[in-house]
Design a protein around this motif. Structure first.
Motif, mmCIF file in Angstrom:
data_model
loop_
_atom_site.group_PDB
_atom_site.id
_atom_site.type_symbol
_atom_site.label_atom_id
_atom_site.label_comp_id
_atom_site.label_asym_id
_atom_site.label_seq_id
_atom_site.Cartn_x
_atom_site.Cartn_y
_atom_site.Cartn_z
ATOM 1 N N SER A 49 41.773 43.763 39.786
ATOM 2 C CA SER A 49 41.243 42.797 40.746
ATOM 3 C C SER A 49 41.191 41.405 40.132
ATOM 4 C CB SER A 49 39.841 43.221 41.182
ATOM 5 O OG SER A 49 39.007 43.415 40.055
ATOM 6 N N LYS A 53 36.085 38.486 41.774
ATOM 7 C CA LYS A 53 35.888 39.305 42.972
ATOM 8 C C LYS A 53 34.962 40.489 42.720
ATOM 9 C CE LYS A 53 38.401 37.200 46.090
ATOM 10 N NZ LYS A 53 37.790 36.653 47.314
ATOM 11 N N GLU A 54 34.674 40.768 41.448
ATOM 12 C CA GLU A 54 33.780 41.866 41.084
ATOM 13 C C GLU A 54 34.212 43.187 41.727
ATOM 14 O OE1 GLU A 54 31.309 41.661 38.887
ATOM 15 O OE2 GLU A 54 31.578 39.525 38.560
ATOM 16 N N SER A 56 35.939 45.625 40.263
ATOM 17 C CA SER A 56 36.040 46.765 39.342
ATOM 18 C C SER A 56 34.638 47.182 38.928
ATOM 19 C CB SER A 56 36.873 46.387 38.116
ATOM 20 O OG SER A 56 36.332 45.263 37.458
ATOM 21 N N GLY A 57 34.402 48.501 38.909
ATOM 22 C CA GLY A 57 33.046 48.978 38.677
ATOM 23 C C GLY A 57 32.964 50.063 37.631
ATOM 24 N N ASP A 75 37.162 41.002 35.022
ATOM 25 C CA ASP A 75 36.431 41.047 36.286
ATOM 26 C C ASP A 75 35.506 42.253 36.284
ATOM 27 O OD1 ASP A 75 35.925 40.191 39.042
ATOM 28 O OD2 ASP A 75 36.919 42.043 39.615
ATOM 29 N N GLY A 76 34.344 42.096 36.893
ATOM 30 C CA GLY A 76 33.441 43.224 37.071
ATOM 31 C C GLY A 76 33.093 43.909 35.763
ATOM 32 N N THR A 97 37.700 33.694 35.592
ATOM 33 C CA THR A 97 36.989 33.278 36.804
ATOM 34 C C THR A 97 37.047 31.777 37.015
ATOM 35 O OG1 THR A 97 35.475 35.159 36.566
ATOM 36 C CG2 THR A 97 34.784 33.371 38.023
#
Length: 216
Positions: A49, A53-54, A56-57, A75-76, A97
């Motif tokens: 991603s 955009k956050e 990825s978790g 990201d994330g 970012t």
């Protein structure tokens, strides 16, 4: 997009050069039971991603705990993983970012990237023209290059990260050929994943957010 994955799988899975070595499979009902099979078996985790955009978790962390190496953006959850792994134990790529914001502020034009990058040009033309099943994807390419129905072109900035992603894939492939180095990186991922254990997370919540006593 799902149909595109199926079209690509139809091409790859019938290619005589790779059909006995490589398969493209779309998991249409991904769930915990499938994850219990896939995650321990995986050697690569792609978390791609665009930064900011956050998207990825914690799935990334499960792959990490099981020794898979990450190809991803900052990201994330990748950001937290990078803090304990460093550049040397991941395959990072793409804009950061602040760079995403700067590019948007000055005016992001994905068509310019398409015009000057022959590899990207070839990929998008192939997608537009379709594959062996005869399905064309002009609408997806139109969305990426020009936008449709008032939505901005390439709003997730896929094309901006494309060249960097290709470079990360090449580095990953070269590293995979060195089994000792690959295994060392994998062990680093496993060993440094302990910080993401549920016990540590709950303790942090109890101490900093809930302000309740907890067993150490």
């Amino acid at each position: 997009i799902i149909q595109l994955i199926v079209s690509v799988s139809n091409l790859v899975n019938h290619d005589p050069d790779v059909q006995d070595k490589l398969k493209v499979v779309f998991m249409e009902d991904y769930n915990v039971s499938l994850a219990e099979i896939i995650i321990p078996a995986a050697e690569i985790s792609e978390q791609i991603s665009v930064a900011g955009k956050e998207a990825s978790g914690t799935g990334n962390m499960k792959f990490m705990m099981n020794g898979a190496l990450t190809v991803g953006t900052l990201d994330g959850a990748n950001v937290e993983m990078h803090e304990v792994l460093g550049d040397e134990n991941m395959f990072l790529f793409g804009l950061k970012t602040e760079e995403v914001k700067e590019m948007r502020d000055i005016g992001y034009n994905p068509f310019n990237l398409y015009a000057r990058d022959p590899n990207l040009h070839r990929v998008l033309d192939q997608i537009s023209n379709g594959f062996r099943d005869g399905v064309r994807y002009d609408d997806l390419v139109q969305q990426l290059l020009l936008g449709v129905n008032g939505s901005p072109a390439d709003q997730y900035m896929l094309l901006a990260d494309f060249a960097s992603y290709c470079a990360a894939e090449r580095k990953m492939t070269e590293t995979y050929a060195d089994r000792q180095k690959w295994n060392q990186m994998s062990l680093h991922n496993i060993a440094r994943s302990g910080i993401f254990a549920a016990d540590r997370s709950i303790a942090d919540y109890a101490e900093t957010i809930w302000h309740v006593p907890y067993k150490k």
